[in-house]
Design an enzyme around this catalytic site. Structure first.
Site, PDB file in Angstrom:
ATOM      1  N   PRO A  42     -21.215   7.441 -30.454  1.00 58.48           N
ATOM      2  CG  PRO A  42     -22.933   6.449 -31.179  1.00 58.48           C
ATOM      3  CD  PRO A  42     -21.594   6.314 -30.449  1.00 58.48           C
ATOM      4  CD  GLU A  43     -19.737  13.695 -29.093  1.00 54.84           C
ATOM      5  OE1 GLU A  43     -19.915  14.870 -28.606  1.00 54.84           O
ATOM      6  OE2 GLU A  43     -18.435  13.657 -29.381  1.00 54.84           O
ATOM      7  CE  LYS A  63     -21.686  11.870 -24.179  1.00 54.14           C
ATOM      8  NZ  LYS A  63     -20.017  11.573 -24.322  1.00 54.14           N
ATOM      9  CG  HIS A 116     -21.579  -7.359 -35.919  1.00 57.08           C
ATOM     10  ND1 HIS A 116     -20.715  -7.685 -35.076  1.00 57.08           N
ATOM     11  CD2 HIS A 116     -20.751  -7.207 -37.046  1.00 57.08           C
ATOM     12  CE1 HIS A 116     -19.538  -8.203 -35.528  1.00 57.08           C
ATOM     13  NE2 HIS A 116     -19.772  -7.740 -36.914  1.00 57.08           N
ATOM     14  NE  ARG A 127     -14.449  -0.602 -31.544  1.00 53.06           N
ATOM     15  CZ  ARG A 127     -13.710   0.701 -31.268  1.00 53.06           C
ATOM     16  NH1 ARG A 127     -14.042   1.763 -31.903  1.00 53.06           N
ATOM     17  NH2 ARG A 127     -12.807   0.505 -30.309  1.00 53.06           N
ATOM     18  NE  ARG A 138     -13.055  21.257 -10.345  1.00 43.83           N
ATOM     19  CZ  ARG A 138     -13.818  20.433 -10.452  1.00 43.83           C
ATOM     20  NH1 ARG A 138     -15.177  20.505 -10.306  1.00 43.83           N
ATOM     21  NH2 ARG A 138     -13.485  19.159 -10.967  1.00 43.83           N
ATOM     22  NE  ARG A 164     -12.435  12.845 -25.265  1.00 39.99           N
ATOM     23  CZ  ARG A 164     -12.619  12.263 -23.801  1.00 39.99           C
ATOM     24  NH1 ARG A 164     -11.928  12.751 -23.036  1.00 39.99           N
ATOM     25  NH2 ARG A 164     -13.334  11.259 -23.636  1.00 39.99           N
TER      26      ARG A 164
END
Length: 270
Positions: A2-3, A58, A90, A109, A152, A260
């Site tokens: 989840p973001e 988050k 859970h 999880r 950067r 990713r």
């Protein structure tokens, strides 16, 4: 995972049953979590009245009249459930209110976490110490990005995922915002002009606002506290759409960096 939009949607969903209510029962149901619950969680939260709920990056924040803040992170698969029909294996944390409502934190999880922090110490809480500005707040500007990215040589996508530069952004919404702005994810961050960074900030805000409006993005386990799914996946421009056409007609590509996936259009994004 989840973001920001999923956590924001979760917090908004928890406000009606929790805000202003007193907790009559707090039950921690598992001791073998990756991050154990605070030993005094039940003692400090039972009998407390919830005075407000918020979000930082988050993380969700549940504030009480005792000056404590319960800080939760949903990890990879966590979600809150309101008045579940049954408490399952859970459901690791269960709250009951004086209104007779039941809320459970379900995390199959077990990568999530719950901490208890004094309100006056919240800014110094470990994960919050080095966080960058909130992307929906006034402190995120093109000028901020220009300063943070100056010199950067890392790709812009990696920089946007760095929580020290912008708090709360994750893989889905960075891919979407970069596509909306027309910036290739591999572009060296320090070479992007200030005007493009201004547009990038606008795109980040637009994508996040649309995602929150749609209830977030449901991939596997995520659902809102009321059980509804998040429907922003129906609006994805590039994320998860490898091999499908971009709106320009070019086939969307995927590359993998550090495990990713990155989705992008080779024509629209330069």
């Amino acid at each position: 995972m989840p973001e920001l939009p999923e956590v924001e949607t979760t917090v908004r969903g928890l406000r009606p049953p929790l805000e202003g209510r007193r907790l009559t029962r707090v039950e921690t149901r598992r001791a073998d979590l990756r991050r154990p619950f605070p030993a005094d969680l039940r003692q400090r939260m039972t009998g407390a009245t919830i005075t407000g709920l918020g979000r930082r990056a988050k993380y969700g924040l549940i504030e009480t009249d005792r000056g404590d803040v319960m800080v939760f992170h949903l990890g990879m698969s966590g979600r809150w459930r309101i008045d579940p029909s049954e408490i399952g294996a859970h459901d690791h944390l269960v709250l009951e209110t004086d209104e007779g409502r039941t809320l459970s934190l379900c995390d199959p999880r077990r990568f999530g976490s719950v901490d208890l922090v004094r309100g006056e110490e919240l800014a110094g809480f470990g994960p919050f110490k080095a966080l960058g500005p909130e992307p929906l707040g006034p402190d995120l500007t093109g000028a901020h990005l220009a300063g943070a990215l100056e010199g950067r040589v890392a790709p812009i996508k990696a920089m946007l995922l760095d929580q020290r530069i912008v708090a709360g952004l994750g893989n889905i919404y960075v891919c979407e915002a970069l596509h909306m702005t027309g910036i290739a994810p591999t572009t060296m961050a320090g070479r992007i002009a200030k005007k493009r960074l201004d547009r990038l900030v606008d795109s980040i805000r637009e994508v996040l606002a649309a995602a929150i409006e749609a209830g977030g993005s449901t991939l596997r386990d995520y659902a809102r506290p009321d059980g509804e799914l998040g429907y922003f996946a129906k609006q994805w421009r590039v994320y998860g759409r490898e091999g499908e056409p971009c709106h320009c007609g070019t086939v969307i590509r995927r590359r993998v960096d550090g495990g990713r996936s990155t989705f992008y259009c080779p024509k629209c994004q330069k």
